[in-house]
Design an enzyme around this catalytic site. Structure first.
Site, PDB file in Angstrom:
ATOM      1  N   ALA A  87     -23.168 -83.054  22.206  1.00 29.97           N
ATOM      2  CA  ALA A  87     -21.934 -83.831  22.834  1.00 29.97           C
ATOM      3  C   ALA A  87     -21.983 -84.864  21.855  1.00 29.97           C
ATOM      4  O   ALA A  87     -22.809 -85.697  21.706  1.00 29.97           O
ATOM      5  CB  ALA A  87     -22.145 -84.032  24.253  1.00 29.97           C
ATOM      6  N   GLY A  92     -19.776 -83.236  20.096  1.00 29.76           N
ATOM      7  CA  GLY A  92     -19.637 -81.689  19.512  1.00 29.76           C
ATOM      8  C   GLY A  92     -18.982 -81.708  18.116  1.00 29.76           C
ATOM      9  O   GLY A  92     -18.816 -80.640  17.569  1.00 29.76           O
ATOM     10  N   SER A  93     -19.340 -82.776  17.330  1.00 28.05           N
ATOM     11  CA  SER A  93     -18.880 -82.810  16.039  1.00 28.05           C
ATOM     12  C   SER A  93     -19.777 -81.707  15.085  1.00 28.05           C
ATOM     13  O   SER A  93     -19.308 -80.942  14.314  1.00 28.05           O
ATOM     14  CB  SER A  93     -18.877 -84.041  15.106  1.00 28.05           C
ATOM     15  OG  SER A  93     -18.210 -85.016  15.821  1.00 28.05           O
ATOM     16  N   LYS A  94     -20.820 -81.820  15.493  1.00 25.57           N
ATOM     17  CA  LYS A  94     -21.805 -80.887  14.697  1.00 25.57           C
ATOM     18  C   LYS A  94     -21.935 -79.668  15.308  1.00 25.57           C
ATOM     19  O   LYS A  94     -21.929 -78.661  14.536  1.00 25.57           O
ATOM     20  CB  LYS A  94     -23.513 -81.573  14.555  1.00 25.57           C
ATOM     21  CG  LYS A  94     -23.451 -82.945  13.897  1.00 25.57           C
ATOM     22  CD  LYS A  94     -24.537 -83.749  14.128  1.00 25.57           C
ATOM     23  CE  LYS A  94     -24.342 -85.186  13.660  1.00 25.57           C
ATOM     24  NZ  LYS A  94     -23.790 -86.111  14.582  1.00 25.57           N
ATOM     25  N   ASP A 122     -26.536 -80.347  26.152  1.00 27.52           N
ATOM     26  CA  ASP A 122     -26.512 -81.952  26.385  1.00 27.52           C
ATOM     27  C   ASP A 122     -26.814 -82.170  27.851  1.00 27.52           C
ATOM     28  O   ASP A 122     -26.513 -81.356  28.691  1.00 27.52           O
ATOM     29  CB  ASP A 122     -25.218 -82.642  25.910  1.00 27.52           C
ATOM     30  CG  ASP A 122     -25.341 -84.075  25.471  1.00 27.52           C
ATOM     31  OD1 ASP A 122     -25.232 -84.308  24.099  1.00 27.52           O
ATOM     32  OD2 ASP A 122     -25.694 -84.816  26.504  1.00 27.52           O
ATOM     33  N   ASP A 124     -30.190 -83.397  16.980  1.00 21.49           N
ATOM     34  CA  ASP A 124     -29.452 -84.624  16.386  1.00 21.49           C
ATOM     35  C   ASP A 124     -29.587 -85.615  17.545  1.00 21.49           C
ATOM     36  O   ASP A 124     -28.717 -85.732  18.698  1.00 21.49           O
ATOM     37  CB  ASP A 124     -28.004 -84.258  16.241  1.00 21.49           C
ATOM     38  CG  ASP A 124     -27.038 -85.533  15.795  1.00 21.49           C
ATOM     39  OD1 ASP A 124     -27.504 -86.148  15.035  1.00 21.49           O
ATOM     40  OD2 ASP A 124     -26.087 -85.694  16.399  1.00 21.49           O
ATOM     41  N   CYS A 180     -28.760 -91.291  13.526  1.00 21.65           N
ATOM     42  CA  CYS A 180     -27.883 -92.126  12.694  1.00 21.65           C
ATOM     43  C   CYS A 180     -28.448 -93.688  12.941  1.00 21.65           C
ATOM     44  O   CYS A 180     -27.936 -94.697  13.241  1.00 21.65           O
ATOM     45  CB  CYS A 180     -26.547 -92.231  13.347  1.00 21.65           C
ATOM     46  SG  CYS A 180     -26.334 -92.539  15.260  1.00 21.65           S
TER      47      CYS A 180
END
Ligand SMILES: C[S@@+](CC[C@H](N)C(=O)[O-])C[C@H]1O[C@@H](n2cnc3c(N)ncnc32)[C@H](O)[C@@H]1O
Length: 334
Positions: free
Chosen positions: A108, A110-112, A130, A192, A245
């Protein structure tokens, strides 16, 4: 303390690094090829008078100097997804094939996940998990707008995730594969993980003020557990992409180093499509496996992006068969 001080000895140009970290982040959209093509998006931008700039390392990413197109029709109709440039790296690194079984451990909003579905051409099966139910509604909303149809959403702690909870005997049936290859293992996974987010300082300067080593140490256990689970659930020869990140080596190289020392996964080369720095092999009193140099660190001044870390691992070792064909043959014979 400003955590960025810690990284001055890792970067090639300290002044450029600090300047970039102080500048606002460019607004970027990814073309969702489940609904449109870069050409159609360019035509829509021209029609709508949207100023854009093609990202030089990927023709599906556009920078929008006038800001996010959140209410424009190409966005509402799912042709576009607002996504930081570096956020495209994990799906590109995994490079899933249509028909694959893929696990996105911490999915979440959810971009990837949606980028993975795009690369999989909406086929196979993609599990977006998630542990935060509230954030999962954003994932569902994004997936619907972008026309993702191969997604199963789950709400589990990734460290204990099991496909048993899906109520299916085999992911192969869900992925439309022959039952001869039946096993509840993934062809690939993305971890991620939650992190200290130092690399998002260009959009959230607060992350630097709130930073503490205690928080970093608290995250490391979760990161190791999620990466371990992704490796355990992926078939031999399948790939796992680990990303954060943040710049903190404790959350990056140290976590991947722990995984390759305690499992049969090994680092594999991946040619990143933008300028990066190699993963490091020494930090304070720690030494990491030499293969960590195959990981990629992205510093904001290199490509005018956020900060990022991405590592690609192969389960069963770097030389194991990435197609999984040998594995399937063995199972059929058995
Ligand atoms: C970096 S964000 C993921 C961003 C997402 N991959 C995307 O591209 O939109 C990390 C996510 O991990 C989730 N998370 C934290 N701990 C978790 C756990 N133990 N199991 C599963 N998800 C977890 C958080 O709720 C958060 O949504």
């Amino acid at each position: 303390m400003n955590p960025l001080d810690r990284y001055e000895r890792l970067v090639d140009d300290v002044e450029a690094f600090r300047d970039a970290c102080d500048r606002p982040l460019p607004s970027v959209v990814r073309v969702n090829e489940l609904r449109a093509t870069p050409e159609r998006v360019r035509a829509a931008f021209a029609e709508e008078g949207v100023t854009y700039e093609q990202v030089d390392w990927n023709d599906r990413l556009f920078r929008l100097p006038d800001g996010s197109p959140g209410t424009s029709w190409p966005y509402v109709h799912g042709w576009l997804h607002g996504q930081e440039e570096v956020s495209a790296l994990p799906a590109l690194a995994l490079d899933p094939d249509p028909g694959d079984r893929v696990w996105d451990a911490c999915a979440a909003p959810g971009s990837k996940t949606c980028h993975l579905a795009d690369l999989m051409d909406n086929s196979g099966v993609l599990i977006g998990n998630d542990n935060n139910l509230g954030r999962l509604s954003a994932l569902r909303h994004n997936a619907e707008r972008l026309g993702v149809s191969n997604l199963v959403v789950t709400n589990d702690d990734a460290r204990n995730f099991t496909t048993d909870n899906l109520g299916v005997d085999s992911l192969d049936g869900v992925a439309g594969r022959s039952p001869a290859a039946s096993r509840t293992q993934f062809d690939g996974a993305v971890a991620d993980v939650p992190c200290s987010c130092e690399g998002t300082c260009r959009k959230n300067p607060d992350v630097l003020e709130k930073w503490s080593m205690g928080h970093v140490k608290g995250l490391v256990g979760i990161q190791k557990g999620v990466l371990r689970r992704a490796i355990d659930l992926t078939r031999p020869g399948g790939d796992v992409v680990y990303s954060t990140c943040t710049f903190a080596p404790e959350e990056n190289e140290a976590v991947v180093d722990h995984a390759i020392r305690t499992t049969d996964a090994e680092m594999v080369e991946w040619d990143a499509p933008l300028e990066t720095a190699p993963g490091i092999t020494e930090w304070e009193d720690q030494t990491f496996d030499e293969s960590l140099q195959k990981a990629h660190r992205v510093y904001p001044h290199q490509n005018d992006t956020g900060g990022f870390f991405v590592a690609k691992l192969r389960v069963g070792g770097a030389e194991s068969d990435a197609t999984g064909d040998a594995d399937e043959t063995t199972e059929v014979e058995a």
